[in-house]
Write a protein that holds these residues in place. Structure first.
Motif, PDB file in Angstrom:
ATOM      1  N   ARG A 195     -20.817 -16.960   8.050  1.00 10.59           N
ATOM      2  CA  ARG A 195     -19.659 -17.539   8.924  1.00 10.59           C
ATOM      3  C   ARG A 195     -20.173 -18.205  10.070  1.00 10.59           C
ATOM      4  O   ARG A 195     -19.387 -19.030  10.594  1.00 10.59           O
ATOM      5  N   LEU A 196     -21.466 -17.960  10.545  1.00  6.08           N
ATOM      6  CA  LEU A 196     -21.959 -18.746  11.762  1.00  6.08           C
ATOM      7  C   LEU A 196     -22.168 -20.075  11.184  1.00  6.08           C
ATOM      8  O   LEU A 196     -21.881 -21.189  11.887  1.00  6.08           O
ATOM      9  N   LEU A 197     -22.649 -20.197   9.773  1.00  9.26           N
ATOM     10  CA  LEU A 197     -23.074 -21.712   9.384  1.00  9.26           C
ATOM     11  C   LEU A 197     -21.644 -22.449   9.240  1.00  9.26           C
ATOM     12  O   LEU A 197     -21.589 -23.469   9.593  1.00  9.26           O
ATOM     13  N   GLU A 198     -20.538 -21.532   8.518  1.00 13.05           N
ATOM     14  CA  GLU A 198     -19.580 -22.330   8.350  1.00 13.05           C
ATOM     15  C   GLU A 198     -18.801 -23.093   9.694  1.00 13.05           C
ATOM     16  O   GLU A 198     -18.313 -24.148   9.794  1.00 13.05           O
ATOM     17  N   LYS A 215     -20.547 -23.621  12.406  1.00  6.82           N
ATOM     18  CA  LYS A 215     -21.513 -24.645  13.207  1.00  6.82           C
ATOM     19  C   LYS A 215     -21.394 -25.995  12.441  1.00  6.82           C
ATOM     20  O   LYS A 215     -21.558 -26.986  13.031  1.00  6.82           O
ATOM     21  N   ILE A 216     -21.038 -25.914  11.153  1.00  8.86           N
ATOM     22  CA  ILE A 216     -20.943 -27.284  10.523  1.00  8.86           C
ATOM     23  C   ILE A 216     -19.664 -27.931  10.722  1.00  8.86           C
ATOM     24  O   ILE A 216     -19.602 -29.007  11.030  1.00  8.86           O
ATOM     25  N   GLY A 217     -18.597 -27.120  10.776  1.00 14.24           N
ATOM     26  CA  GLY A 217     -17.201 -27.716  11.456  1.00 14.24           C
ATOM     27  C   GLY A 217     -16.078 -27.321  10.365  1.00 14.24           C
ATOM     28  O   GLY A 217     -15.276 -28.040  10.361  1.00 14.24           O
ATOM     29  N   VAL A 218     -16.233 -25.986   9.629  1.00 11.81           N
ATOM     30  CA  VAL A 218     -15.162 -25.810   8.984  1.00 11.81           C
ATOM     31  C   VAL A 218     -14.029 -25.402   9.840  1.00 11.81           C
ATOM     32  O   VAL A 218     -14.052 -24.575  10.955  1.00 11.81           O
ATOM     33  N   PRO A 219     -12.878 -26.258   9.804  1.00 12.20           N
ATOM     34  CA  PRO A 219     -11.715 -25.880  10.684  1.00 12.20           C
ATOM     35  C   PRO A 219     -11.030 -24.732  10.494  1.00 12.20           C
ATOM     36  O   PRO A 219     -10.820 -24.096   9.683  1.00 12.20           O
ATOM     37  N   GLN A 220     -11.024 -23.848  11.748  1.00 14.03           N
ATOM     38  CA  GLN A 220     -10.201 -22.601  11.821  1.00 14.03           C
ATOM     39  C   GLN A 220      -8.997 -22.750  11.234  1.00 14.03           C
ATOM     40  O   GLN A 220      -8.460 -21.840  10.531  1.00 14.03           O
ATOM     41  N   SER A 221      -8.170 -23.625  11.405  1.00 14.41           N
ATOM     42  CA  SER A 221      -6.707 -23.912  11.043  1.00 14.41           C
ATOM     43  C   SER A 221      -6.640 -23.684   9.602  1.00 14.41           C
ATOM     44  O   SER A 221      -5.864 -23.595   8.854  1.00 14.41           O
ATOM     45  N   LEU A 222      -7.903 -24.324   8.800  1.00 15.95           N
ATOM     46  CA  LEU A 222      -7.850 -24.184   7.343  1.00 15.95           C
ATOM     47  C   LEU A 222      -8.339 -23.085   6.612  1.00 15.95           C
ATOM     48  O   LEU A 222      -8.389 -22.882   5.501  1.00 15.95           O
ATOM     49  N   VAL A 239     -12.750 -22.052  -2.891  1.00 14.19           N
ATOM     50  CA  VAL A 239     -13.231 -23.510  -3.611  1.00 14.19           C
ATOM     51  C   VAL A 239     -12.141 -24.337  -3.463  1.00 14.19           C
ATOM     52  O   VAL A 239     -11.759 -24.630  -4.578  1.00 14.19           O
ATOM     53  N   SER A 240     -12.268 -25.123  -2.241  1.00 16.50           N
ATOM     54  CA  SER A 240     -11.126 -26.254  -2.233  1.00 16.50           C
ATOM     55  C   SER A 240     -11.715 -27.157  -1.018  1.00 16.50           C
ATOM     56  O   SER A 240     -12.828 -26.947  -0.239  1.00 16.50           O
ATOM     57  N   ASP A 241     -11.070 -28.348  -1.015  1.00 19.31           N
ATOM     58  CA  ASP A 241     -11.562 -29.390   0.072  1.00 19.31           C
ATOM     59  C   ASP A 241     -11.195 -28.719   1.414  1.00 19.31           C
ATOM     60  O   ASP A 241     -11.680 -29.284   2.253  1.00 19.31           O
ATOM     61  N   ARG A 242     -10.579 -27.729   1.703  1.00 18.00           N
ATOM     62  CA  ARG A 242     -10.067 -27.249   3.022  1.00 18.00           C
ATOM     63  C   ARG A 242     -11.362 -26.728   3.734  1.00 18.00           C
ATOM     64  O   ARG A 242     -11.807 -26.682   4.876  1.00 18.00           O
ATOM     65  N   TYR A 243     -12.551 -26.210   2.665  1.00 14.85           N
ATOM     66  CA  TYR A 243     -13.919 -25.990   3.205  1.00 14.85           C
ATOM     67  C   TYR A 243     -14.960 -26.902   3.155  1.00 14.85           C
ATOM     68  O   TYR A 243     -16.084 -26.804   3.468  1.00 14.85           O
ATOM     69  N   LYS A 244     -14.357 -28.132   2.719  1.00 12.20           N
ATOM     70  CA  LYS A 244     -15.340 -29.386   2.556  1.00 12.20           C
ATOM     71  C   LYS A 244     -15.134 -30.117   3.880  1.00 12.20           C
ATOM     72  O   LYS A 244     -14.162 -30.735   3.995  1.00 12.20           O
ATOM     73  N   VAL A 245     -16.361 -29.985   4.647  1.00 14.14           N
ATOM     74  CA  VAL A 245     -16.068 -30.488   6.107  1.00 14.14           C
ATOM     75  C   VAL A 245     -16.067 -31.944   6.361  1.00 14.14           C
ATOM     76  O   VAL A 245     -15.349 -32.624   6.960  1.00 14.14           O
ATOM     77  N   PHE A 246     -17.060 -32.589   5.394  1.00 16.23           N
ATOM     78  CA  PHE A 246     -17.060 -34.346   5.613  1.00 16.23           C
ATOM     79  C   PHE A 246     -16.315 -34.831   4.429  1.00 16.23           C
ATOM     80  O   PHE A 246     -16.820 -35.821   3.863  1.00 16.23           O
TER      81      PHE A 246
END
Length: 406
Positions: free
Chosen positions: A159-162, A164-171, A355-362
């Motif tokens: 969860r920290l990794l997500e 720190k990379i930048g997974v949006p909280q709203s998504l 498994v979707s683009d909502r978790y794809k940061v870049f």
């Protein structure tokens, strides 16, 4: 001639020369056993006593030792150790960006090296599922009952990794209709909250892209020139299609041209970009997107080769994180079918939704290929512009720092 071709004396070899007994000195034994004199030894340095005794089988504690539970524990402990290393590398990269040291080319290479290291670790973690899959669903069923209510979702480090990379909280996909952080307490909760408030890798890369030399209107003005070239190129393409005789093929070409035109012109619509940004369909600011596209187009220029490597490494990490999630989903589906997870989630159904683009940061970097144009549409650089690009970053006094990046 007949017989063995190697029978002649010219091919005979004296194998006695390989005998250690015939050597005057055995240089392989000339070392000194320093450990015999005391001091730090391998096991103490790695604290193996703690690590190798950290496998506590719940099935054994309940009086029914299940063999494969040991594999399950070791595999997940290995994941957590590698997550720790990824966070170690990720934090160091974020510090370099935060301190502005990324402007130094030497530190940029350090960033690339560490990002590539993260990619290599993630590749290993993706493949590691194959080890767990040597265990059958029935083997897992034998001890799964003892795991509840423990769950992989409770992995603090992931969860920290997500974050720190930048997974949006709203998504984020809610976990049983609750915020993901509600599943953590005490210090873990505080660490997650803190990580949400720190600059993410996405935000730091965004600020770096916004400083891409050559975007300035008073300088090279890449964006202004690029828009002019695109409009001119579209006019020429339209004229070529219009010149064709009326036919079904011409209608198809006109339809394809209109689609291409709409896509390319949308690139210069800042309000549309801001709207997509507010919806979460884009992640980078408009200026950062310009910088990324400029790096993408001029990646063969020495000045942009290392930045392009960074953008590539960021996409690699996104791809590998997605593969990790997908492999996890497949393994869970194989092991428990459509049963609920040990932590109380819907199990496979919940994991599949992640498994979707909502978790794809870049995701914006992946979409740059949407805006590919013929090479002759890309603004040409003259010698003056080349000189500007190589001196621009050093003209700003804030780019100089005597502090070490680490």
């Amino acid at each position: 001639m007949s017989g063995c071709p190697f029978a002649g004396n010219n091919y005979l070899f004296n194998f006695n020369k390989l005998s250690l007994e015939d050597e005057k000195e055995d240089k392989s034994q000339e070392g000194i056993n320093k450990a015999s004199k005391g001091g730090l030894v391998y096991g103490d340095y790695l604290q193996l006593n703690k690590i190798l005794n950290a496998q506590e089988l719940q099935s054994e504690k309940k009086g029914k030792k299940i063999h494969d539970e040991h594999l399950f524990i070791v595999t997940h402990q290995a994941y957590e150790l590698w997550f720790k290393q990824i966070l170690w590398e990720m934090d160091s990269v974020r510090v370099i960006f935060q301190n502005g040291h990324v402007r130094d080319e030497r530190n940029m290479l350090k960033v690339i090296t560490r990002m590539n290291r993260i990619s290599m670790i993630l590749k290993l973690l993706v493949e590691q599922f194959s080890v767990l899959e040597t265990m059958t669903a029935l083997d897992f069923f034998d001890f799964r009952y003892y795991l509840s209510p423990a769950s992989g979702f409770q992995s603090l480090q992931f969860r920290l990794l997500e974050n720190k990379i930048g997974v949006p909280q709203s998504l984020r996909v809610p976990y049983n209709r609750r915020h993901y952080r509600d599943n953590f307490k005490g210090q873990d909760y505080e660490l997650l909250l803190k990580s949400e408030q720190e600059p993410t890798l996405l935000q730091l890369v965004e600020a770096w892209l916004e400083r891409t030399p050559g975007l300035e209107a008073e300088g090279f003005d890449f964006w202004g020139q690029f828009e002019v070239n695109v409009l001119k190129g579209l006019e020429e393409e339209f004229a070529l299609v219009q010149a064709k005789p009326e036919s079904e093929e011409k209608d198809d070409l006109l339809s394809e041209f209109q689609k291409q035109k709409d896509v390319l012109l949308s690139l210069f619509d800042e309000k549309r970009h801001e709207h997509l940004l507010s919806k979460g369909d884009r992640r980078l600011s408009y200026k950062a997107l310009k910088g990324a596209l400029m790096i993408y187009f001029y990646r063969e220029e020495p000045r942009f080769q290392v930045p392009f490597q960074l953008l590539t490494s960021l996409m690699d990490i996104d791809v590998l994180m997605t593969k990790w999630r997908y492999n996890h989903v497949c393994m869970v589906h194989r092991m428990i079918g459509s049963k609920a997870g040990t932590g109380g989630s819907s199990g496979y159904q919940y994991l599949r939704s992640t498994v979707s683009d909502r978790y794809k940061v870049f995701v914006d970097l992946f979409n740059l290929s949407t805006f590919l144009v013929p090479r002759h549409w890309i603004p040409k650089m003259n010698p003056t512009i080349h000189k500007f690009l190589y001196t621009a970053e050093y003209c700003d006094s804030s780019y100089f720092s005597s502090d070490d990046s680490d």
